[in-house]
Design an enzyme around this catalytic site. Structure first.
Site, short mmCIF file in Angstrom:
data_model
loop_
_atom_site.label_atom_id
_atom_site.label_comp_id
_atom_site.label_asym_id
_atom_site.label_seq_id
_atom_site.Cartn_x
_atom_site.Cartn_y
_atom_site.Cartn_z
N SER A 140 0.88 -1.13 0.00
CA SER A 140 -0.13 -0.21 0.21
C SER A 140 0.19 1.52 0.17
O SER A 140 2.20 1.16 0.60
CB SER A 140 -0.72 -0.04 1.38
OG SER A 140 -1.38 1.16 1.24
N TYR A 143 -2.20 -1.29 10.94
CA TYR A 143 -1.96 -1.91 9.25
C TYR A 143 -0.76 -0.84 8.39
O TYR A 143 -0.24 -2.53 7.49
CB TYR A 143 -3.50 -1.20 8.21
CG TYR A 143 -3.75 -1.19 7.30
CD1 TYR A 143 -4.30 -2.36 6.59
CD2 TYR A 143 -2.93 -0.12 6.08
CE1 TYR A 143 -4.38 -2.75 6.09
CE2 TYR A 143 -3.37 0.21 5.06
CZ TYR A 143 -4.31 -1.55 3.96
OH TYR A 143 -4.22 -1.63 3.40
P1 NAD Z 1 -11.46 -6.40 0.14
O1 NAD Z 1 -12.34 -6.01 1.93
O2 NAD Z 1 -12.31 -6.20 -0.53
O3 NAD Z 1 -10.36 -7.22 0.55
C1 NAD Z 1 -10.43 -7.67 1.73
C2 NAD Z 1 -10.01 -9.05 1.33
O4 NAD Z 1 -9.26 -9.46 2.73
C3 NAD Z 1 -11.53 -9.65 1.86
O5 NAD Z 1 -12.38 -9.69 0.66
C4 NAD Z 1 -11.39 -10.70 2.16
O6 NAD Z 1 -11.82 -12.09 1.38
C5 NAD Z 1 -10.33 -10.52 2.59
N1 NAD Z 1 -9.58 -10.98 4.29
C6 NAD Z 1 -9.81 -10.10 5.02
N2 NAD Z 1 -9.56 -11.19 6.40
C7 NAD Z 1 -9.50 -12.51 5.57
C8 NAD Z 1 -8.96 -13.90 6.66
N3 NAD Z 1 -8.84 -14.02 7.50
N4 NAD Z 1 -9.03 -14.87 5.87
C9 NAD Z 1 -9.43 -14.82 4.43
N5 NAD Z 1 -9.22 -13.81 3.36
C10 NAD Z 1 -9.57 -12.69 4.25
O7 NAD Z 1 -10.70 -4.39 -0.06
P2 NAD Z 1 -9.45 -4.34 -1.01
O8 NAD Z 1 -9.75 -3.14 -1.03
O9 NAD Z 1 -9.82 -4.81 -2.16
O10 NAD Z 1 -8.38 -4.87 -0.51
C11 NAD Z 1 -7.14 -5.76 -1.18
C12 NAD Z 1 -6.45 -5.65 -0.81
O11 NAD Z 1 -5.45 -4.10 -0.65
C13 NAD Z 1 -5.26 -5.30 0.50
O12 NAD Z 1 -4.47 -6.42 0.67
C14 NAD Z 1 -5.42 -3.69 1.23
O13 NAD Z 1 -4.61 -3.99 2.70
C15 NAD Z 1 -5.32 -3.44 0.12
N6 NAD Z 1 -5.00 -2.21 0.15
C16 NAD Z 1 -6.71 -1.58 -0.64
C17 NAD Z 1 -6.59 -0.12 -0.53
C18 NAD Z 1 -8.17 0.53 -0.38
O14 NAD Z 1 -7.61 1.87 -0.12
N7 NAD Z 1 -9.07 -0.15 -1.02
C19 NAD Z 1 -5.35 0.73 -0.59
C20 NAD Z 1 -4.22 0.07 -0.56
C21 NAD Z 1 -4.12 -1.03 -0.08
#
Ligand code: NAD
Ligand code: MG
Length: 300
Positions: free
Chosen positions: A192, A205
């Protein structure tokens, strides 16, 4: 929003998707994409594939929603067989994804379970290898993010759970997958912008994301001798259920993306092409690298 024909249609990126102000929309963790307003774009209608991953076998965590869903759709349309992992509470989102992937005509397997458990991570890799006949691509997308303003209120339970999902699971999955990976295989981790520009309310985080970045650099150097490349993607703000389900307070959800030079959050569909590039042989000389997809708040 102008009609997006596919990911190649030329248009002004600042106007391609909605920006703030958004509605407050609290959801319990983990949130569902189904319940978001506006609905995120995972490329369901727009992503066009060209066989860039023909015959590859991919395991993608967090693939029910958000960035993981967009990656799964793109990989399937590029010809990859796909195993998706998600939590039991996300079955509704996951079933939408399974239907979309099947439409692409590839092999699809849905492997539900909690990656915070080492035994489950090992099982997940074994099941992927059994169902798809091997594993060429591991995409670690699953993540946990819970906003807590003050260190005094950040519990040991949360600290540990965030590290388990974001860091330990990535470690366990890489360790389990590598013995199965042939030369040309690719691992992609999701870090991130928080790894480089941490927010005060995301202490735990942001620390996990810095760990993911360092792990990616180190593992890349360790396994390139096996012909396996390891890279990371560092998103900026992306419109996914992670944010309204505790990742940000609701007043920050309303303004989500405002601080990016593009003045809007990214959509999951805008992340997928970078994962496709890093998974495919097109990026054969790229390893140990972190790609920013941030809407303008670049990585250092
Ligand atoms: P999202 O909620 O759609 O995806 C996160 C997923 O993590 C969930 O769908 C879930 O299936 C999974 N998860 C959480 N805990 C779990 C567990 N114990 N076992 C199995 N699966 C689990 O949100 P997203 O934003 O698409 O997140 C995806 C990645 O992107 C993450 O690593 C997040 O840190 C990263 N990210 C997101 C952003 C943002 O702004 N959305 C920014 C930077 C990084
Ligand atoms: Mg989800």
């Amino acid at each position: 929003m102008p009609p997006t024909l596919n990911q190649y249609t030329m248009q002004d990126p600042t106007k391609q998707y909605p920006g703030p102000e958004f509605d407050r929309q609290p959801q319990p963790e983990p949130g569902l994409a189904q319940n978001m307003r506006p609905k995120p774009d995972h490329g369901e209608k727009s992503y066009q594939g060209f066989g860039r991953l023909q015959g590859r076998r991919a395991l993608i965590t967090g693939a029910d929603s958000g960035i993981g869903r967009a990656v799964a759709i793109a990989f399937a349309r590029e010809g990859a067989d796909v195993a998706i992992n998600y939590l039991p509470a996300e079955e509704k989102d996951a079933q939408e994804v399974v239907a979309l992937l099947r439409e692409a005509g590839v092999k699809v397997t849905a492997l539900r379970g909690d990656i915070g458990d080492e035994n489950f991570c090992q099982q997940l890799v074994r099941d992927t290898v059994r169902e798809l006949g091997g594993i060429d691509i591991l995409v670690n997308v699953a993540g946990k993010q819970l906003y807590v303003e003050k260190i005094a209120d950040l519990s040991t339970e949360q600290l540990e759970a965030t590290f388990r999902v974001n860091v330990f699971a990535m470690f366990w999955l890489c360790k389990a997958a590598l013995p199965h990976m042939p030369p040309g295989a690719s691992i992609i981790n999701t870090t991130s912008i928080q790894s480089y520009q941490p927010s005060p309310g995301l202490l735990d985080y942001a620390s996990t994301k810095a760990a993911i970045t360092a792990f990616t650099h180190a593992l890349a150097k360790q396994v390139i001798g096996q012909g396996v490349r390891v890279n990371g993607v560092a998103p900026g703000p992306v419109w996914t259920p992670l944010q309204p389900s505790g990742g940000q307070p609701q007043e920050k959800v309303q303004q989500f993306g405002a601080e990016a030079p593009m003045k809007r959050p990214g959509q999951p569909a805008e992340l997928a092409p970078v994962y496709v590039l890093l998974a495919s042989q097109e990026s054969s000389f790229v390893t140990g690298e972190i790609y920013g997809v941030t809407g303008g708040n670049h990585l250092p």
